[in-house]
Scaffold this active site. Sequence first.
Site, PDB file in Angstrom:
ATOM      1  CD  GLU A 322      -3.294  -0.664   1.959  1.00 32.58           C
ATOM      2  OE1 GLU A 322      -3.405   0.473   2.452  1.00 32.58           O
ATOM      3  OE2 GLU A 322      -4.081  -1.598   2.196  1.00 32.58           O
ATOM      4  CG  ASP A 472      -2.229  -7.185   3.939  1.00 32.32           C
ATOM      5  OD1 ASP A 472      -2.782  -8.229   4.333  1.00 32.32           O
ATOM      6  OD2 ASP A 472      -2.785  -6.066   3.978  1.00 32.32           O
ATOM      7  CG  ASN A 474      -6.161  -8.579   2.853  1.00 33.50           C
ATOM      8  OD1 ASN A 474      -6.450  -7.991   3.895  1.00 33.50           O
ATOM      9  ND2 ASN A 474      -5.798  -7.937   1.752  1.00 33.50           N
TER      10      ASN A 474
END
Length: 588
Positions: A322, A472, A474
């Site tokens: 991100e 990440d 998730n």
Amino acid sequence: MLRFPRIFHRILHTSQARQKLLKMTSYPDAYFRFKDGCETFDFCFYFENASLKVSRNFNFSRRVTETVGEFQGRVQANLDKTLAKKKKKKGKDEEVEGPCVKVEFKVDGESADNDANCKELLSSSKMTMHILDSSYKVVVNAPVVRSMALPECMLAGFPVYPSKLEVEFAEKKDCRFTWFRSAKPVQQDKTCDSHKFEEVASGFTYTPSAEDVGHAIKLRCEPVRGHLKGPALEFVSKGIVSAGPGHCPFNTRHSFTQEFLSGPNFRIMSYNILADCYADSDYSREVLFPYCPPYALAIDYRKQLLAKEISGYKSDLIFLQEVDRKVFDVDLEPLLSNMGYSGLFSKKGGQISEGIASFYYNKTFKLEHQEYITLSNEINENPLFESIRNAVHKNEALKSRILDRGSILQVLVLRHIVTNHIFVVGSTHLYFHPDADHVRLLQAATCLTYLQRKREEYLNSGNKCSLILCGDFNSTPPFGVYKLMTEGSIPKDYPDWRSNESEAVEDLELSHPMKISSACGCPKFTNYTVGFADCLDYIFYQNDHLRVTQVVPLPSEEELRQYDAIPSVVQPSDHVALVADLQIITLD
């Protein structure tokens, strides 16, 4: 026709602060700027004569085909025009007959050929310009600072560094930086230009102290190339230094990472830093993170915390998810490159404006290869994923959902300098939706298989090579991603395949032969918000090639809840950084 902007600007005003070129009295040179293949060149100098009461910069943009004589005449005419204006101000309106100032260029001490074109003049190595009793050394393509800025938000105890720094005919690492603070405190929102400043430090970064609170900061950058120095550029901050937020959880974590590692050891970090495009909206402020003050969600505030946190871990490998492209270009890459890192950025597919950034410490690793892949494209086109593709294409709803995803895998192949060991390292950020465990499992398998094939290429060339996959994901530990990585297989009837019945994956099993563990285990939380808190981030590594020697302790739940959840005034992201020390095991 390509036209270059003027080399130097006397004063530039921006929405943030004042950017000013220092008077060239400190630089008794005249400057040409020219690039091969261009039809024009720029020229400037600073002329000061007390008896004539002239003190100003002169700037020219001329064609390279112009003769030296014509160019000298143009410079001379501009000087004459300036002097004529001075006379008129005294009430002397009479015409001035003929030039009263002679301008002459010399090459190797001899007068330049007036019939030669200026392009020939620009190729001369030893050139001077003479005006009355003033002599100028003429420099072609002197190093130049094109732009520079300072953040509006500056916090005591957090590093400040030049952003939007652009130099020409020089390297940023060779520039000389000097920091100043206003001699007296400055009222917020008041201009700082007229204040006197005192020197406080030198170097690329400056960490304001408590004594700087309430003061403005000024930065001077002097560009250098070899023995050549260009005119310095100054930038005065619009804002003033504010008090820091107090103790941050990462301050405690930094006590475990006070030095870089050596020998067969290296430190790795994976961190979702919360993209500005997800934090800077009414929805994020009112729904996702209503507990976080808006000023602490602003990227200008958060990047001060991120800079201190990331640099303080002294990691050899840094993998960030991100990441806004602008934050990479303006903040992370300049800051970390000055610390000895090299960085790479890969944007996600589609219309998403953020992506993945990776940095490696140049004293520990050497880059052998880098690339990134869009997972949906690989599933749809690469023969390596035929079994996955066949399963996906059986279900149109599943196919559409998979192919619409912009998730990527960034791949770095790095050689450990001390041991000569090769690492194939991947960083990813998998699809987030709650009903998409099947999608994440397919994406994770694609990442792992691609890295495994890349590793085999280096093994077949006689290298010792290991695999690392982080990011990440998730996905929490009870689900298929973690099971695939650490147990090595997923059966056809695994529940994740039916996390969305309309997109169910049929007749697909997954497996891999490697021994893989999670370097930081399964922390209770790597993501902590009011609406959700669990483990989503991992650093997966081959446990028969590497051993974990330290896991930097994560913040306690008490620390994460200090301001209800994160992000907060002391924590810049809704995720926490995973940091672990690994040691290479000698392989036969």
